[in-house]
Design a protein around this motif. Structure first.
Motif, mmCIF file in Angstrom:
data_model
loop_
_atom_site.group_PDB
_atom_site.id
_atom_site.type_symbol
_atom_site.label_atom_id
_atom_site.label_comp_id
_atom_site.label_asym_id
_atom_site.label_seq_id
_atom_site.Cartn_x
_atom_site.Cartn_y
_atom_site.Cartn_z
ATOM 1 N N SER A 55 -46.218 -111.689 57.057
ATOM 2 C CA SER A 55 -46.428 -111.196 58.422
ATOM 3 C C SER A 55 -46.667 -109.681 58.453
ATOM 4 N N GLY A 56 -46.442 -109.004 57.318
ATOM 5 C CA GLY A 56 -46.609 -107.558 57.269
ATOM 6 C C GLY A 56 -45.299 -106.801 57.379
ATOM 7 N N ARG A 57 -44.237 -107.496 57.750
ATOM 8 C CA ARG A 57 -42.912 -106.873 57.854
ATOM 9 C C ARG A 57 -42.360 -106.551 56.484
ATOM 10 N N THR A 58 -41.556 -105.491 56.396
ATOM 11 C CA THR A 58 -40.873 -105.140 55.160
ATOM 12 C C THR A 58 -39.384 -105.364 55.350
ATOM 13 N N VAL A 59 -38.765 -106.065 54.404
ATOM 14 C CA VAL A 59 -37.319 -106.285 54.431
ATOM 15 C C VAL A 59 -36.740 -105.825 53.104
ATOM 16 N N TRP A 60 -35.467 -105.496 53.120
ATOM 17 C CA TRP A 60 -34.748 -105.032 51.938
ATOM 18 C C TRP A 60 -33.621 -106.009 51.635
ATOM 19 N N CYS A 61 -33.507 -106.428 50.383
ATOM 20 C CA CYS A 61 -32.444 -107.331 49.950
ATOM 21 C C CYS A 61 -31.460 -106.563 49.079
ATOM 22 N N LEU A 62 -30.181 -106.715 49.385
ATOM 23 C CA LEU A 62 -29.102 -106.084 48.621
ATOM 24 C C LEU A 62 -28.079 -107.145 48.251
ATOM 25 N N ARG A 63 -27.404 -106.938 47.131
ATOM 26 C CA ARG A 63 -26.271 -107.790 46.773
ATOM 27 C C ARG A 63 -25.005 -107.002 47.029
ATOM 28 N N LEU A 64 -24.256 -107.399 48.049
ATOM 29 C CA LEU A 64 -23.015 -106.722 48.412
ATOM 30 C C LEU A 64 -21.835 -107.605 48.026
ATOM 31 N N TRP A 65 -20.695 -106.983 47.745
ATOM 32 C CA TRP A 65 -19.510 -107.751 47.375
ATOM 33 C C TRP A 65 -18.693 -108.074 48.612
ATOM 34 N N LEU A 66 -18.330 -109.331 48.754
ATOM 35 C CA LEU A 66 -17.469 -109.797 49.826
ATOM 36 C C LEU A 66 -16.205 -110.334 49.167
ATOM 37 N N VAL A 67 -15.166 -109.555 49.138
ATOM 38 C CA VAL A 67 -13.875 -109.826 48.516
ATOM 39 C C VAL A 67 -14.036 -110.106 47.015
ATOM 40 N N ASP A 68 -14.432 -111.319 46.637
ATOM 41 C CA ASP A 68 -14.461 -111.693 45.224
ATOM 42 C C ASP A 68 -15.800 -112.248 44.748
ATOM 43 N N ARG A 69 -16.820 -112.155 45.586
ATOM 44 C CA ARG A 69 -18.115 -112.720 45.185
ATOM 45 C C ARG A 69 -19.254 -111.913 45.805
ATOM 46 N N PRO A 70 -20.404 -111.898 45.128
ATOM 47 C CA PRO A 70 -21.556 -111.192 45.693
ATOM 48 C C PRO A 70 -22.212 -112.010 46.805
ATOM 49 N N VAL A 71 -22.678 -111.309 47.817
ATOM 50 C CA VAL A 71 -23.366 -111.942 48.950
ATOM 51 C C VAL A 71 -24.675 -111.203 49.167
ATOM 52 N N ARG A 72 -25.754 -111.928 49.357
ATOM 53 C CA ARG A 72 -27.048 -111.295 49.590
ATOM 54 C C ARG A 72 -27.157 -110.889 51.059
ATOM 55 N N ALA A 73 -27.583 -109.657 51.269
ATOM 56 C CA ALA A 73 -27.803 -109.139 52.621
ATOM 57 C C ALA A 73 -29.264 -108.736 52.750
ATOM 58 N N VAL A 74 -29.849 -109.025 53.890
ATOM 59 C CA VAL A 74 -31.239 -108.661 54.162
ATOM 60 C C VAL A 74 -31.226 -107.724 55.364
ATOM 61 N N VAL A 75 -31.771 -106.519 55.167
ATOM 62 C CA VAL A 75 -31.791 -105.520 56.240
ATOM 63 C C VAL A 75 -33.205 -104.997 56.427
ATOM 64 N N SER A 76 -33.430 -104.398 57.573
ATOM 65 C CA SER A 76 -34.745 -103.830 57.866
ATOM 66 C C SER A 76 -34.846 -102.415 57.280
ATOM 67 N N THR A 77 -36.057 -101.918 57.237
ATOM 68 C CA THR A 77 -36.287 -100.550 56.768
ATOM 69 C C THR A 77 -35.580 -99.561 57.695
ATOM 70 N N ALA A 78 -35.633 -99.811 58.991
ATOM 71 C CA ALA A 78 -34.993 -98.909 59.955
ATOM 72 C C ALA A 78 -33.484 -98.826 59.714
ATOM 73 N N THR A 79 -32.849 -99.936 59.400
ATOM 74 C CA THR A 79 -31.408 -99.950 59.143
ATOM 75 C C THR A 79 -31.073 -99.154 57.891
ATOM 76 N N LEU A 80 -31.843 -99.350 56.841
ATOM 77 C CA LEU A 80 -31.589 -98.635 55.589
ATOM 78 C C LEU A 80 -31.851 -97.131 55.744
ATOM 79 N N ARG A 81 -32.907 -96.775 56.467
ATOM 80 C CA ARG A 81 -33.209 -95.363 56.714
ATOM 81 C C ARG A 81 -32.108 -94.716 57.565
ATOM 82 N N HIS A 82 -31.612 -95.443 58.555
ATOM 83 C CA HIS A 82 -30.534 -94.932 59.408
ATOM 84 C C HIS A 82 -29.280 -94.672 58.574
#
Length: 105
Positions: A55-82
């Motif tokens: 669609s032309g949108r850009t998304v960012w994928c991160l692996r964040l830790w939630l207590v004892d396991r990694p969880v994938r998070a998807v954020v927008s460019t605006a969120t990461l820049r902020h």
């Protein structure tokens, strides 16, 4: 054998076309644009990978830790820049801007 109208109208081969007979996609559906490390704490700097969607949108994928396991998070460019701006990470913000620069062109 069924003699119904619907059964008589069926094709002789009830299988789908092979992939070789289907048109090939014109390009990759999702493109990887680049990666940056996001400093969250002293020992936690996960990689954020930018993807351009069809669609032309850009998304960012991160692996964040939630207590004892990694969880994938998807954020927008605006969120990461902020986050980079509020946290005072000028280099991170510049890296993000370089990766998504073709988006503005």
């Amino acid at each position: 054998m069924s003699s119904s109208v619907r059964a008589r109208g069926r094709s002789e081969e009830p299988v789908r076309l092979s992939l070789a007979e289907l048109p090939a996609p014109t390009g990759p559906l999702v493109r990887q644009l680049g990666r940056v490390q996001v400093p969250l704490s002293i020992g936690n700097r996960p990689w954020a990978t930018a993807y351009r969607l069809p669609s032309g949108r850009t998304v960012w994928c991160l692996r964040l830790w939630l207590v004892d396991r990694p969880v994938r998070a998807v954020v927008s460019t605006a969120t990461l820049r902020h986050y980079a701006t509020v946290s005072g990470f000028r280099d991170l913000r510049e890296s993000i801007d370089r990766i998504v620069a073709p988006e503005a062109a």
